[in-house]
Design an enzyme around this catalytic site. Sequence first.
Site, PDB file in Angstrom:
ATOM      1  N   ALA A 189      61.835 117.223  73.688  1.00  0.00           N
ATOM      2  CA  ALA A 189      62.083 118.426  72.885  1.00  0.00           C
ATOM      3  C   ALA A 189      62.436 118.025  71.453  1.00  0.00           C
ATOM      4  O   ALA A 189      63.055 116.978  71.238  1.00  0.00           O
ATOM      5  CB  ALA A 189      63.204 119.246  73.518  1.00  0.00           C
ATOM      6  N   GLY A 224      59.223 119.127  70.759  1.00  0.00           N
ATOM      7  CA  GLY A 224      57.846 119.148  71.215  1.00  0.00           C
ATOM      8  C   GLY A 224      56.761 118.862  70.190  1.00  0.00           C
ATOM      9  O   GLY A 224      55.587 118.802  70.558  1.00  0.00           O
ATOM     10  N   ASP A 229      63.310 116.236  79.194  1.00  0.00           N
ATOM     11  CA  ASP A 229      64.447 116.580  78.347  1.00  0.00           C
ATOM     12  C   ASP A 229      65.486 117.277  79.217  1.00  0.00           C
ATOM     13  O   ASP A 229      65.139 117.952  80.190  1.00  0.00           O
ATOM     14  CB  ASP A 229      64.040 117.494  77.186  1.00  0.00           C
ATOM     15  CG  ASP A 229      64.999 117.383  76.005  1.00  0.00           C
ATOM     16  OD1 ASP A 229      64.710 116.600  75.075  1.00  0.00           O
ATOM     17  OD2 ASP A 229      66.050 118.039  76.028  1.00  0.00           O
ATOM     18  N   CYS A 251      65.455 108.613  63.980  1.00  0.00           N
ATOM     19  CA  CYS A 251      65.576 109.217  62.643  1.00  0.00           C
ATOM     20  C   CYS A 251      66.746 108.588  61.908  1.00  0.00           C
ATOM     21  O   CYS A 251      67.377 109.220  61.069  1.00  0.00           O
ATOM     22  CB  CYS A 251      65.784 110.719  62.756  1.00  0.00           C
ATOM     23  SG  CYS A 251      64.438 111.570  63.593  1.00  0.00           S
ATOM     24  N   ASP A 301      61.842 108.478  71.747  1.00  0.00           N
ATOM     25  CA  ASP A 301      62.485 108.922  70.508  1.00  0.00           C
ATOM     26  C   ASP A 301      63.843 109.525  70.890  1.00  0.00           C
ATOM     27  O   ASP A 301      63.996 110.740  70.948  1.00  0.00           O
ATOM     28  CB  ASP A 301      61.604 109.957  69.804  1.00  0.00           C
ATOM     29  CG  ASP A 301      62.115 110.305  68.418  1.00  0.00           C
ATOM     30  OD1 ASP A 301      61.987 109.477  67.508  1.00  0.00           O
ATOM     31  OD2 ASP A 301      62.684 111.413  68.250  1.00  0.00           O
ATOM     32  N   ASP A 353      66.768 113.943  83.291  1.00  0.00           N
ATOM     33  CA  ASP A 353      67.213 112.803  82.509  1.00  0.00           C
ATOM     34  C   ASP A 353      66.217 111.662  82.692  1.00  0.00           C
ATOM     35  O   ASP A 353      65.956 111.217  83.818  1.00  0.00           O
ATOM     36  CB  ASP A 353      68.612 112.384  82.981  1.00  0.00           C
ATOM     37  CG  ASP A 353      69.193 111.246  82.162  1.00  0.00           C
ATOM     38  OD1 ASP A 353      68.489 110.705  81.294  1.00  0.00           O
ATOM     39  OD2 ASP A 353      70.368 110.901  82.394  1.00  0.00           O
TER      40      ASP A 353
END
Length: 417
Positions: A236, A238, A258, A359, A305, A285
């Site tokens: 998510a 997505g 997710d 990120c 990610d 999970d």
Amino acid sequence: MALYAAAAAVLAGVESHQGSIKGLVYGSSFQNVKQLYALVCETQRYSSVLDTVIASAGLLRAEKKLRPHLAKVLVYELLLGRGFSGRGGRWKPLLDRHQARLKAELARLKVHRGVSRNEDLLEVGCGPGPASQVPRFVRVNTLKTCCDDAIDYFKRQGFSYQGRASSLEDLRALKGKRFLLDPLLPELLVFPAQTDLHDHPLYQAGHLILQDKASCLPAMLLAPPPGSHVIDACAAPGNKTSHLAALLKNQGKIFAFDLDAKRLASMATLLARAGVSCCQLAEEDFLAVSPSDQRYRQVQYILLDPSCSGSGMLTRQLEEPGTGTPSKERLRALAAFQQRALCHALTFPSLQRLVYSTCSVCQEENEDVVRDALQQSSGTFSSVSQAEVLAPELRSSSVTKRKKRRRKAAAAPSVLP
């Protein structure tokens, strides 16, 4: 997310803005998303003005329980936005108490700067910060259209196509209704900063995905060919999943995991709008997924990610100016989870390629996580020499020893036969 949460609270008319953002952002209403985006952008655009007015009026000193981001959004709506005539909900008494003083301080600021309009305040040393100058990247969804058709559509709407960008300067120079093709990603269009396409027909029809360039890189690097089986471990909201489906041409399978049910529900809506038909969503999970499960025996590609500090996100600067480096404690906790997830991903038996992305710009969440995971894992991905991957100091030591041996050999007398 503090500024977004405050804006969501004002739009929703609830007292506590904690958690209210999810209902607006992950809801199905495009109008909600558009209003939220516009309110955040405009509040940030006037950020310096609002800070000055709020400080001069002593709003936060008088209302000690009022959070700064919420105060900023409320004052924007009161003075520069739609106002609270006939509404205001639980904040009405607070606004009534301070309305006159806030309006007076705004008027005083205009007099002091010699301007008559609110917009003119932006021209007097209140320009946008670097985060708000980032171009708007738009990925063309090749499951529904092609880049040429999308470009033609924008040209018919009066936009001016400038061709493929050749440098960063081309992107920085974008203004008005000009747009470019990204020099690296073949389906990525680039528009001027703060271009709002949430209400655009192509976006609403799923032909366009509003996705930052950095967010497009993981799927591009993973590059699964059509027919592949892929895991998107922390999927998510997505956008990356829809990008993977486009690369697969909807041929193959994506297993997307997710833990957040609301985010998954929103993701299902996004994927349906994008025309994705090869994805299986699971509220699960990823760490609990068994690599020996027969469903995943053909998985050769994994995109990981995981949750991170977000320290590399320019939008964090937009939402929370002055946000510093996350605390050491938070970094340790995040890195521990990221390492577990990466080690787990490396145990899938048919795995050929894995992309790990965050990120974050913190070494603790990136290089350190990869190094530690490779040290702990065994198998194909750890078969490269540890000295080559994990211990550059050993490499330099080895090189130094070889150089010394060569120097000794050169200094020694030649022995002829």
